[in-house]
Design an enzyme around this catalytic site. Structure first.
Site, PDB file in Angstrom:
ATOM      1  N   GLY A  99      44.654  35.204  31.682  1.00 46.41           N
ATOM      2  CA  GLY A  99      43.006  35.087  31.944  1.00 46.41           C
ATOM      3  C   GLY A  99      42.046  36.323  32.107  1.00 46.41           C
ATOM      4  CD  GLN A 155      39.518  40.178  35.032  1.00 46.77           C
ATOM      5  OE1 GLN A 155      39.637  39.268  34.800  1.00 46.77           O
ATOM      6  NE2 GLN A 155      40.542  41.367  35.441  1.00 46.77           N
ATOM      7  CB  CYS A 168      43.987  40.637  38.917  1.00 41.87           C
ATOM      8  SG  CYS A 168      42.739  40.872  38.547  1.00 41.87           S
ATOM      9  CG  LEU A 169      44.319  41.841  33.042  1.00 40.21           C
ATOM     10  CD1 LEU A 169      43.469  41.748  31.497  1.00 40.21           C
ATOM     11  CD2 LEU A 169      45.548  42.824  32.344  1.00 40.21           C
ATOM     12  CG  HIS A 177      43.056  34.358  39.261  1.00 38.08           C
ATOM     13  ND1 HIS A 177      44.538  35.315  39.825  1.00 38.08           N
ATOM     14  CD2 HIS A 177      42.357  35.582  38.156  1.00 38.08           C
ATOM     15  CE1 HIS A 177      44.219  36.623  39.675  1.00 38.08           C
ATOM     16  NE2 HIS A 177      43.308  37.123  38.767  1.00 38.08           N
ATOM     17  CD  GLU A 178      41.076  34.423  34.692  1.00 37.07           C
ATOM     18  OE1 GLU A 178      39.796  35.075  35.199  1.00 37.07           O
ATOM     19  OE2 GLU A 178      41.716  34.961  35.402  1.00 37.07           O
ATOM     20  CG  HIS A 234      38.510  37.185  38.934  1.00 35.20           C
ATOM     21  ND1 HIS A 234      37.830  38.042  39.385  1.00 35.20           N
ATOM     22  CD2 HIS A 234      39.236  37.421  37.241  1.00 35.20           C
ATOM     23  CE1 HIS A 234      39.460  39.075  38.683  1.00 35.20           C
ATOM     24  NE2 HIS A 234      39.813  38.126  38.480  1.00 35.20           N
TER      25      HIS A 234
HETATM   26 NI    NI Z   1      41.683  38.852  37.742  1.00 35.83          NI
END
Ligand code: NI
Length: 181
Positions: free
Chosen positions: A48, A53, A101-102, A143-144, A147
């Site tokens: 995701g 991000q 997480c990226l 999670h997304e 963000h």
């Molecule tokens: Ni993330």
């Protein structure tokens, strides 16, 4: 085009995103952004990616789980674009699972997430979506959408001692019989 991913510490990661209008969704720039977010998610083997991000404080996230080397045991989730998502929890039971997480490279941590939810959002053409998600799918959506509120998985961890580097996660947690060295 592969977009630059903001890491934890960049203020954008902590910003709450604003809603997107229908006129914006229909613009060429926005459609290009969606394509670029999908390409960026694939490039870094994410499941995701939220717009915050990639340095944009707007309520947009993409997700897809399909034979992902970072999450080898996860069930498939088709490519989904979520715009202005609203989550309703359908099952208060929480299940622990490891997340990465990226924006927080090379780490994993145990995070409890609600088991089942409904997500209402707009799709990439402005169409209304209602998604019922469970387990890992529900985890990715939580999670997304976190963000988009400026929150990251570290904020949800009840025990920071479960935080682990990715290589050690693979060696000691994913493998049933880790080599003793
Ligand atoms: Ni993330």
């Amino acid at each position: 085009m592969i977009l630059k991913v903001a890491r934890l510490g960049h203020p954008i990661v902590r910003m709450a995103a604003r809603q997107v209008t229908i006129d914006e969704i229909r613009s060429r720039d926005f459609q290009n952004l969606i394509d670029n977010m999908v390409e960026t998610m694939h490039e870094y083997s994410g499941v995701g990616l939220a717009a915050t991000q990639v340095h944009l404080p707007i309520q947009v996230a993409v997700l897809e789980v399909e034979g992902n080397p970072r999450y080898p045991d996860a069930p498939s989730v088709p490519l989904t674009v979520l715009i202005n998502p609203v989550v309703t929890i359908l099952d208060q039971e929480q299940i622990g699972g490891y997340e990465g997480c990226l924006s927080i490279p090379d780490l994993r941590g145990m995070v409890p997430r609600f088991k089942r939810l409904r997500c209402e959002a707009l799709g990439r053409d402005g169409e209304k979506l209602t998604i019922i998600a469970e387990d890992f799918h529900a985890r990715v959506i939580q999670h997304e959408t976190d963000h988009l509120k400026g929150e990251v998985y570290l904020d949800r961890m009840p025990d920071m001692r479960t935080l682990t580097h990715l290589a050690e996660f693979q060696r000691y947690i994913l493998e049933p019989n880790p080599p003793r060295k």
